[in-house]
Design a protein around this motif. Sequence first.
Motif: not given
Length: 463
Positions: A442-461
């Motif tokens: 009944s539940q769609p697959y929940h990918s780890i990428n979806t969660d990790v994406h929320k934690r991704i940061r980028y090099l400032e500047g």
Amino acid sequence: MKRIGILTAGGDTPALNATIHGAVMRANQLKVEIIGLIKGFNCLFNPRVPHVHLNPLYQEIPELDPTKGGTLIGSSRDYVDPDKKNELDHIESRLKKLGIEGLICIGGDGTLNGLQPIAERLPTVLAPKTIDNDLGLNHPSEPDEWVRVNDATAKQGYRYKRAESSAVFDLDQFVNYATPGYATSVFVSAGGVERIRTTAESHRRIAIIEVMGRHSGYIALGSAYGRPDIILVPEHAPDLEQLAERVKHLYDLQKNVVIVCGEGIVDSQGRELGAETRSTDPAGNVVLSGASEALRAKLIQMIPDRYFQLYRRGDTAKEAIFTRKVGHTQRGGRPILFDRFYAAQLGAKAVELLTEGRNNAVSILQYTSAKGFHVEGYDANRFRDRWGLIHARQMHPALYDPKLMKPSKLGIEYLLPIFTDAIGEDDMEHMRQTLFAAGNLSQPYHSINTDVHKRIRYLEGES
Ligand code: F6P
């Protein structure tokens, strides 16, 4: 050392998260921050350097699950070109801007080749992984056995060849006995062989099952646990006449035959049967696409239709002989206990290598009959030949019996320490509890990428 970067490079394996987890747990103890670099070396070519802090406040993030296959930080087959100095300058300055003082690359032989130019600028170590089990040495002096021979058809005018070995083969002398991912891939392959057997038996067929491993026959060797009748490995060109005779003998006896072939098997001239279309992946590896099909074609030629008609077991050889690839299922999913346990130790050791001031080193898994399994640090240069190149380890010929077309006595001795007790009770229990869980429907697959994406940061500047 206060902050370490970690990346996963090359094809995924089931134990990557376990290695990262082991590294993070050790880093937590040592109060070192671990920054996951997204999508392998590819991340370093991106000015924004997408990354994720894996242990804020020295606690691992919940997404880091060592029992999950694949890699939560993603992987790619990109490698750093040592000749592109400008690119290397950018990589160095990006890592410095991120405050990264040391780098752990989790990868195989290609990754070890690729990390060398980075190790000249920043302390860098490798934690091994590969289902192919081809990162390692059959004995410590193996790199010295490589020679260059002239070859007009090769790109640079020469190719590498292994000269005759003068080392006495001894299992205790192996360098990196088994790589994380190998045990799980054999677990899946051997299971596949067992399952295909019942179809071959019921329908009087000859099955050819292709397993991965590139030019190394370790996965094929391990698939002996699934009890195929014949195993073909890239290290020994099959004698086709002898093979056809053996197939007929077995077919007469038991009305079915199961053959396992490594994807890199070669003919008597050393040409890969599975690489009729000579293409390469971005890392320069020949794409092996059809060893089992090529072998099937040969057997169809050699065993005529009338042979099958005579026994009333089908009309044609084409009907009776079928192929299956175990494919990427042998590279995915939950790692079995052996892989999880030692992958974690190898990840932890990689952190220690960096904090102890070692550069250009590899954490390796050793086995001796006296000590059992244990991890050590090994200088990466000891994997390199005299020209600085790392060659994929091929299965040592002594592990295979070309007459029986099965593991030799020594091959069996090699496999036993890895696979006896390799499956944990929790592995089976996990399957029992999760595969038919009602929520799966009944539940769609929940990918780890979806969660990790929320934690991704980028090099400032950087934009
Ligand atoms: O090196 C690991 C491996 O799985 C080999 O066994 C296989 O030949 C190759 O990678 C497949 O690569 P891809 O995932 O790009 O198809």
